[in-house]
Design an enzyme around this catalytic site. Structure first.
Site, PDB file in Angstrom:
ATOM      1  CG  ASP A   1       0.861   6.644   7.464  1.00 38.46           C
ATOM      2  OD1 ASP A   1       1.066   5.959   8.485  1.00 38.46           O
ATOM      3  OD2 ASP A   1       1.034   6.204   6.310  1.00 38.46           O
TER       4      ASP A   1
ATOM      5  CE  LYS B   1       7.662   0.320   7.990  1.00 41.07           C
ATOM      6  NZ  LYS B   1       7.955   0.241   6.601  1.00 41.07           N
TER       7      LYS B   1
ATOM      8  CD1 TRP C   1       4.800   3.222   1.152  1.00 36.11           C
ATOM      9  CD2 TRP C   1       2.812   3.354   2.194  1.00 36.11           C
ATOM     10  NE1 TRP C   1       4.422   1.955   1.508  1.00 36.11           N
ATOM     11  CE2 TRP C   1       3.208   2.007   2.143  1.00 36.11           C
ATOM     12  CE3 TRP C   1       1.609   3.675   2.808  1.00 36.11           C
ATOM     13  CZ2 TRP C   1       2.438   0.974   2.683  1.00 36.11           C
ATOM     14  CZ3 TRP C   1       0.832   2.662   3.347  1.00 36.11           C
ATOM     15  CH2 TRP C   1       1.249   1.330   3.287  1.00 36.11           C
TER      16      TRP C   1
HETATM   17  N1  KET Z   1       2.763   4.321   6.054  1.00 36.95           N
HETATM   18  C1  KET Z   1       3.957   4.615   5.514  1.00 36.95           C
HETATM   19  C2  KET Z   1       4.301   6.030   5.293  1.00 36.95           C
HETATM   20  C3  KET Z   1       4.841   3.581   5.185  1.00 36.95           C
HETATM   21  O1  KET Z   1       6.010   3.893   4.674  1.00 36.95           O
HETATM   22  C4  KET Z   1       4.478   2.241   5.413  1.00 36.95           C
HETATM   23  C5  KET Z   1       5.370   1.143   5.020  1.00 36.95           C
HETATM   24  C6  KET Z   1       3.229   2.000   6.008  1.00 36.95           C
HETATM   25  C7  KET Z   1       2.392   3.055   6.316  1.00 36.95           C
HETATM   26  C8  KET Z   1       2.701   0.639   6.316  1.00 36.95           C
HETATM   27  O2  KET Z   1       3.449  -0.149   7.089  1.00 36.95           O
HETATM   28  P1  KET Z   1       2.782  -1.385   7.857  1.00 36.95           P
HETATM   29  O3  KET Z   1       3.688  -2.512   7.643  1.00 36.95           O
HETATM   30  O4  KET Z   1       1.415  -1.632   7.254  1.00 36.95           O
HETATM   31  O5  KET Z   1       2.674  -0.933   9.267  1.00 36.95           O
HETATM   32  N2  KET Z   1       6.302   1.276   4.171  1.00 36.95           N
HETATM   33  C9  KET Z   1       7.303   0.281   3.747  1.00 36.95           C
HETATM   34  C10 KET Z   1       6.801  -1.106   3.520  1.00 36.95           C
HETATM   35  C11 KET Z   1       5.659  -1.220   2.539  1.00 36.95           C
HETATM   36  O6  KET Z   1       5.694  -0.644   1.464  1.00 36.95           O
HETATM   37  O7  KET Z   1       4.693  -1.935   2.896  1.00 36.95           O
HETATM   38  C12 KET Z   1       8.078   0.841   2.550  1.00 36.95           C
HETATM   39  O8  KET Z   1       7.766   1.951   2.083  1.00 36.95           O
HETATM   40  O9  KET Z   1       9.038   0.189   2.111  1.00 36.95           O
END
Ligand code: KET
Length: 429
Positions: A240, A276, A159
């Site tokens: 993570d 998610k 990510w």
């Molecule tokens: N870790 C991973 C691996 C991840 O894909 C995301 C979000 C997050 C943490 C953080 O999510 P949060 O909303 O802070 O709980 N990924 C998606 C959204 C983004 O980029 O913020 C994505 O990859 O589309």
């Protein structure tokens, strides 16, 4: 003042511009003359471009945000019910610096296991965090403050924001191999080599399940080998876990990697997100936990995590934490949630099949087997940045330039259109 600014800029790798050189003698307007526009975020920038496109055909398979089969954002029924229960009962007082105790308790059960001895022994230092991103950042800041000589090993690819998070926390980054482009699968041998070759006691960032962006996870057996090697090398695993429930539809199964490491007696760190799996994206609710040797250590670590939070955001938001603790604390709502997570995971699996079948029906000369082999929210398609650009320019399909398709944005209605466009840009490659 100018000296401080220069120092900060230097630390961030930004070199002083000519405008900064004469700062102080310039008018106010020049204070920010040296600020260049930031590069667009590779993921959230896609959403911005999508929103600006007036085409009625446009499709957004960029950001990892779940949509229903009509392409609409979803609020889970269990969340609606929790909100009904909250309505009128909520005061707006601050939470403690470490967040909601109830939410933390429920989160730990979810990650470490309902009957975990570690929870009973109070060995886990945990705080509510600003979703998964905030949990990672808090950990990175903790690492910098208390283990200043360590680095973080990050998988390639990962990510994109992982790199930003540890960069801004000023923790040096190393990488380890993870993905094999030819087989579109795990490069297990190289990964193990990199784990073995890292200096003893290194910090590693691991995706607990549904690896983003590849959709490729180690098997259970491979996780056991990884855990064994971590023991040999005395490495520290930081998990993570942004997609618990999204890989298999079952949050317990998706925590398997963590449970294996726990069985093997590792100390671990873990970032949890409810963005998610509860659809609470904008509520920014998550949990950071660090497993310690004993309760005394856990108390000290938690107090230091709170110290890090206090000058940054003081204390975390209350609404999402209430929603999560109500759902996970009520057996009926929890089973409704489990059903709904499974429903989301199943719809995505169905869309993987639909996209692959459509591509095969079109007579694509390429293999699309990986679409159904990969798991979680994303399909790492193997398309090149140029092919992605064509999808956007000619077909109004928006996705990240690394070829990642957010399967959560694919619907019965757009799978055919998507397949046709992918076929058009890939058939001669
Ligand atoms: N870790 C991973 C691996 C991840 O894909 C995301 C979000 C997050 C943490 C953080 O999510 P949060 O909303 O802070 O709980 N990924 C998606 C959204 C983004 O980029 O913020 C994505 O990859 O589309």
């Amino acid at each position: 003042m100018a000296a401080i600014s220069r120092e900060i800029l230097k630390r961030r790798g930004i070199h002083r511009s000519p405008v900064m050189a004469t700062i102080g003698t310039r008018s106010m307007a020049s204070w920010f003359g040296h600020v260049e526009p930031a590069a667009k975020d590779p993921i959230l920038g896609v959403t911005e471009a999508f929103l600006a496109d007036p085409s009625p055909d446009k499709v957004n398979v960029g950001v990892g945000a779940y949509r229903d089969d009509n392409g609409k954002p979803v609020v889970l029924e269990c969340v609606r019910e929790a909100e009904r229960r909250i309505a009128g009962n909520l005061n707006m007082e601050y939470l403690p610096m470490g967040g909601s105790i109830k939410m933390i308790e429920e989160s730990l059960k979810l990650a470490y296991g309902e009957d975990s001895e570690l929870i009973k022994e109070k060995r886990i230092a945990a705080v509510q965090a600003l979703s998964g991103t905030g949990a990672c950042r808090l950990f990175a800041d903790f690492q910098k403050r208390f283990l200043p000589d360590t680095q973080i090993y990050i998988p390639i690819p990962t990510w994109a924001n992982h790199h930003n998070i540890w960069r801004d926390a000023c923790v040096p980054q190393r990488t380890f191999r993870y993905y094999h482009p030819e087989t579109r699968g795990l490069d297990f041998a190289s990964m193990m080599d990199d784990i073995k070759n890292a200096p003893n006691g290194s910090f590693f960032l691991l995706h607990a399940c549904a690896h983003n962006p590849t959709g490729v996870d180690p098997s259970e057996e491979q996780w056991r080998e990884i855990s064994y090697q971590f023991k040999v090398k005395n490495h520290f695993p930081f998990f993570d876990m942004a997609y618990q429930g999204f890989a298999s539809g079952d949050p317990n199964r998706d925590a398997k990697a963590i449970r294996i490491f726990l069985e093997d007696g590792h100390l671990i760190g873990c970032a949890q997100s409810y963005a998610k799996n509860m659809g609470l994206y904008g509520q920014r609710v998550g949990c950071l936990s660090i497993l310690c040797d004993d309760e005394l250590q856990a108390v000290a670590v938690k107090s230091q995590l709170q110290q890090l939070a206090r000058p940054m955001y003081s204390n975390p938001p209350v609404h999402g934490a209430l929603v999560v603790s109500i759902i996970l604390g009520d057996p009926e709502l929890k089973s409704l949630w489990l059903k709904e997570v499974k429903g989301m995971a199943d719809r995505i699996i169905g869309m993987r099949k639909a996209l692959r079948e459509n591509l095969e029906k079109l007579g694509s000369p390429l293999s699309w087997e990986h679409i159904t082999n990969q798991i979680g929210m994303f399909c790492y398609s193997g398309m090149t940045p140029e092919q992605v650009d064509r999808l956007t320019d000619e077909f109004h399909i928006y996705m990240t330039r690394n070829g990642r398709i957010s399967m959560a944005g694919v619907t019965t209605g757009n799978a055919g259109y998507l397949a046709n466009a992918i076929h058009e840009v890939t058939k001669s490659s």
